[in-house]
Design a protein around this motif. Structure first.
Motif, PDB file in Angstrom:
ATOM      1  N   PHE A 162     -73.190  81.067  65.618  1.00 33.22           N
ATOM      2  CA  PHE A 162     -72.702  79.832  66.513  1.00 33.22           C
ATOM      3  C   PHE A 162     -71.469  79.283  65.909  1.00 33.22           C
ATOM      4  N   SER A 163     -70.988  79.910  64.737  1.00 33.03           N
ATOM      5  CA  SER A 163     -69.851  79.111  64.174  1.00 33.03           C
ATOM      6  C   SER A 163     -68.791  79.949  63.425  1.00 33.03           C
ATOM      7  N   HIS A 164     -67.882  79.569  63.389  1.00 34.73           N
ATOM      8  CA  HIS A 164     -66.417  80.196  62.864  1.00 34.73           C
ATOM      9  C   HIS A 164     -66.798  80.708  61.547  1.00 34.73           C
ATOM     10  N   GLY A 165     -66.546  82.206  61.384  1.00 33.16           N
ATOM     11  CA  GLY A 165     -66.887  82.704  60.057  1.00 33.16           C
ATOM     12  C   GLY A 165     -68.358  83.141  59.814  1.00 33.16           C
ATOM     13  N   GLN A 166     -69.496  82.755  60.422  1.00 33.28           N
ATOM     14  CA  GLN A 166     -70.590  83.181  59.996  1.00 33.28           C
ATOM     15  C   GLN A 166     -70.780  84.714  59.956  1.00 33.28           C
ATOM     16  N   LEU A 167     -70.488  85.333  60.825  1.00 33.66           N
ATOM     17  CA  LEU A 167     -70.560  86.696  60.951  1.00 33.66           C
ATOM     18  C   LEU A 167     -69.755  87.493  59.879  1.00 33.66           C
ATOM     19  N   TYR A 168     -68.428  86.971  59.559  1.00 30.30           N
ATOM     20  CA  TYR A 168     -67.877  87.509  58.150  1.00 30.30           C
ATOM     21  C   TYR A 168     -68.676  87.175  56.955  1.00 30.30           C
ATOM     22  N   VAL A 169     -69.058  86.178  56.959  1.00 29.69           N
ATOM     23  CA  VAL A 169     -70.054  85.654  55.793  1.00 29.69           C
ATOM     24  C   VAL A 169     -71.264  86.498  55.598  1.00 29.69           C
ATOM     25  N   THR A 170     -72.195  86.775  56.537  1.00 27.12           N
ATOM     26  CA  THR A 170     -73.274  87.436  56.627  1.00 27.12           C
ATOM     27  C   THR A 170     -73.003  89.013  56.052  1.00 27.12           C
ATOM     28  N   MET A 171     -71.945  89.534  56.785  1.00 22.03           N
ATOM     29  CA  MET A 171     -71.871  90.911  56.683  1.00 22.03           C
ATOM     30  C   MET A 171     -71.219  91.237  55.168  1.00 22.03           C
ATOM     31  N   SER A 172     -70.724  90.196  54.325  1.00 20.76           N
ATOM     32  CA  SER A 172     -70.062  90.416  53.376  1.00 20.76           C
ATOM     33  C   SER A 172     -70.830  89.908  51.984  1.00 20.76           C
ATOM     34  N   ARG A 173     -72.159  89.823  52.442  1.00 27.79           N
ATOM     35  CA  ARG A 173     -73.277  89.596  51.271  1.00 27.79           C
ATOM     36  C   ARG A 173     -73.382  90.808  50.491  1.00 27.79           C
ATOM     37  N   VAL A 174     -73.526  91.849  50.892  1.00 29.18           N
ATOM     38  CA  VAL A 174     -73.950  93.237  50.415  1.00 29.18           C
ATOM     39  C   VAL A 174     -72.596  94.070  50.166  1.00 29.18           C
ATOM     40  N   CYS A 175     -72.601  94.827  49.230  1.00 27.41           N
ATOM     41  CA  CYS A 175     -71.357  95.546  48.853  1.00 27.41           C
ATOM     42  C   CYS A 175     -71.184  97.011  49.066  1.00 27.41           C
ATOM     43  N   SER A 176     -72.278  97.484  49.805  1.00 25.84           N
ATOM     44  CA  SER A 176     -72.302  98.725  50.565  1.00 25.84           C
ATOM     45  C   SER A 176     -72.884  98.663  51.959  1.00 25.84           C
ATOM     46  N   PRO A 177     -72.142  99.389  53.034  1.00 29.65           N
ATOM     47  CA  PRO A 177     -72.941  99.350  54.124  1.00 29.65           C
ATOM     48  C   PRO A 177     -74.202  99.769  54.278  1.00 29.65           C
ATOM     49  N   HIS A 178     -74.443 100.996  53.565  1.00 29.19           N
ATOM     50  CA  HIS A 178     -75.775 101.687  53.411  1.00 29.19           C
ATOM     51  C   HIS A 178     -76.979 100.445  52.848  1.00 29.19           C
ATOM     52  N   LYS A 179     -76.579  99.592  52.558  1.00 34.46           N
ATOM     53  CA  LYS A 179     -77.588  98.565  52.064  1.00 34.46           C
ATOM     54  C   LYS A 179     -77.655  97.464  52.853  1.00 34.46           C
ATOM     55  N   LEU A 180     -77.041  97.655  54.285  1.00 34.38           N
ATOM     56  CA  LEU A 180     -77.026  96.649  55.324  1.00 34.38           C
ATOM     57  C   LEU A 180     -77.666  97.038  56.772  1.00 34.38           C
ATOM     58  N   LYS A 181     -78.694  96.372  57.283  1.00 38.48           N
ATOM     59  CA  LYS A 181     -79.044  96.777  58.491  1.00 38.48           C
ATOM     60  C   LYS A 181     -79.084  95.622  59.354  1.00 38.48           C
ATOM     61  N   ILE A 182     -78.983  95.696  60.758  1.00 38.26           N
ATOM     62  CA  ILE A 182     -78.611  94.460  61.566  1.00 38.26           C
ATOM     63  C   ILE A 182     -79.497  94.898  62.769  1.00 38.26           C
ATOM     64  N   ILE A 183     -80.064  93.747  63.433  1.00 36.52           N
ATOM     65  CA  ILE A 183     -80.767  93.687  64.795  1.00 36.52           C
ATOM     66  C   ILE A 183     -80.081  92.570  65.463  1.00 36.52           C
ATOM     67  N   THR A 184     -79.733  93.196  66.786  1.00 32.23           N
ATOM     68  CA  THR A 184     -79.314  92.222  67.977  1.00 32.23           C
ATOM     69  C   THR A 184     -80.338  92.406  69.283  1.00 32.23           C
ATOM     70  N   ASN A 185     -79.819  91.603  70.149  1.00 31.68           N
ATOM     71  CA  ASN A 185     -80.457  91.786  71.328  1.00 31.68           C
ATOM     72  C   ASN A 185     -80.014  92.249  72.198  1.00 31.68           C
ATOM     73  N   ASP A 186     -78.477  92.608  71.906  1.00 33.65           N
ATOM     74  CA  ASP A 186     -77.671  93.349  72.878  1.00 33.65           C
ATOM     75  C   ASP A 186     -77.861  94.715  72.741  1.00 33.65           C
ATOM     76  N   LYS A 187     -77.994  95.407  73.999  1.00 40.49           N
ATOM     77  CA  LYS A 187     -78.301  96.816  73.953  1.00 40.49           C
ATOM     78  C   LYS A 187     -77.144  97.749  73.634  1.00 40.49           C
ATOM     79  N   THR A 188     -75.830  97.065  73.789  1.00 43.18           N
ATOM     80  CA  THR A 188     -74.589  97.629  73.476  1.00 43.18           C
ATOM     81  C   THR A 188     -74.316  97.727  72.022  1.00 43.18           C
ATOM     82  N   ARG A 189     -75.223  97.267  71.407  1.00 42.08           N
ATOM     83  CA  ARG A 189     -75.030  96.955  69.777  1.00 42.08           C
ATOM     84  C   ARG A 189     -73.782  96.432  69.539  1.00 42.08           C
ATOM     85  N   THR A 190     -73.299  95.360  70.140  1.00 45.10           N
ATOM     86  CA  THR A 190     -72.241  94.492  69.957  1.00 45.10           C
ATOM     87  C   THR A 190     -72.833  92.892  69.672  1.00 45.10           C
ATOM     88  N   THR A 191     -72.121  92.238  69.035  1.00 45.78           N
ATOM     89  CA  THR A 191     -72.451  90.751  69.000  1.00 45.78           C
ATOM     90  C   THR A 191     -71.065  89.948  69.092  1.00 45.78           C
TER      91      THR A 191
END
Length: 309
Positions: free
Chosen positions: A269-298
């Motif tokens: 709900f605010s500027h930069g939050q998505l950037y911050v949360t996805m950059s907390r981990v160094c490898s995409p293999h160590k990251l999993k995301i759940i959204t309520n959007d069936k298109t897997r977008t946010t």
């Protein structure tokens, strides 16, 4: 020194990234937030920006604000239990886990209400008796007590304060909410694990760092919110801790984690939050995301008037 130029004509380097969380303005709108940034300072006319990354113009289905989440980072079930299993290896049939993972792993979500609900889910998975600590709340002045009774104060949930009803168990990880003793490593956001719970004291031990396995005692203290937005002042006497399985995205800013699960029942709900949360981990293999959007977008919130020239 040139008195007619900013900083006496000296070269000054400003470090920062406008894609991260912008200044927080209490009850401020988009204009208030943007106007508090360096871009709106009279100094900006004298600054030469040096760019290192893109401008957040990725598009999906014709929208610049929709971000397609990579398939490898998605959990197909959209079940929060699967995020829990990924981050902590705890599921309905397994309550054993690596204690050091509490300091290295985390579940992140935008809102405190979701933080609390997932923390309770995880606390209930830990064996042992649930312990409830009730705070003592009172107004600062006796005159205000007439207008704001104790029951009302108990109902308040304010950022930066522990809850009125603090639910804990032995073996549950906690995070400090105040600096208690810097020399002993007891600082704000320090993580520990509870080893014993008594009526007026909590015994806990460090799970990482130079104080690893050191046991400490945490007392109840009186906490006064400094910027609650309320028309009165009150204090809450409670243990200055919260369960630390889950934290808000803003609380995770600046941390580097080994494994991250992102729970987005609602978009950021605010500027930069998505950037911050996805950059907390160094490898995409160590990251999993759940959204309520069936298109897997946010939705990615970007104030383009801040990052554009």
């Amino acid at each position: 020194m040139k008195l007619d130029k900013p900083f006496g004509g000296k070269f000054i380097i400003f470090g920062g990234d406008f894609r991260q969380i912008l200044p927080v303005i209490k009850r401020g709108g988009r204009c208030d937030i943007v106007n508090s940034t360096l871009k709106r300072s009279y100094l900006w006319l004298h600054i030469v920006p040096l760019r290192l990354v893109g401008e957040g113009y990725e598009t999906f289905d014709g929208s610049r604000d929709k971000i397609k989440i990579p398939e490898d980072c998605c959990i197909a079930s959209n079940d929060v239990e699967d995020i829990i299993a990924f981050v902590y290896n705890i599921d309905k049939d397994n309550t054993s886990f690596n204690r050091t993972s509490f300091d290295q792993n985390a579940i992140l979500t935008p809102k405190n209400v979701d933080v609390d609900s997932i923390n309770i889910k995880l606390i209930n998975k830990i064996p042992g008796d649930l312990i409830t600590y009730i705070s003592a709340d009172k107004t600062i002045t006796e005159d205000e007590a007439t207008f704001y009774p104790t029951e009302f104060l108990n109902s308040l949930s304010i950022s930066g304060l522990p809850p009125h009803k603090l639910l804990l168990k032995v073996g549950v990880p906690i995070m400090l909410m105040r600096n208690l003793n810097s020399a002993s490593g007891l600082n704000n956001v320090t993580k520990l694990i509870i080893t014993s719970s008594l009526p007026n004291i909590i015994e806990a031990e460090f799970v990482s760092g130079s104080f690893l396995s050191t046991k400490v005692l945490i007392p109840r203290i009186s906490l006064i919110p400094t910027d609650s937005g309320l028309p009165f002042s009150f204090k809450r006497r409670q243990f200055p801790v919260r369960p630390a399985f889950v934290m808000t995205i803003n609380k995770a800013q600046g941390q580097t984690l080994n494994k991250v699960g992102i729970y987005l029942p609602h978009p950021v709900f605010s500027h930069g939050q998505l950037y911050v949360t996805m950059s907390r981990v160094c490898s995409p293999h160590k990251l999993k995301i759940i959204t309520n959007d069936k298109t897997r977008t946010t939705t990615n919130v970007v104030y383009r008037e801040v990052i554009s020239d």
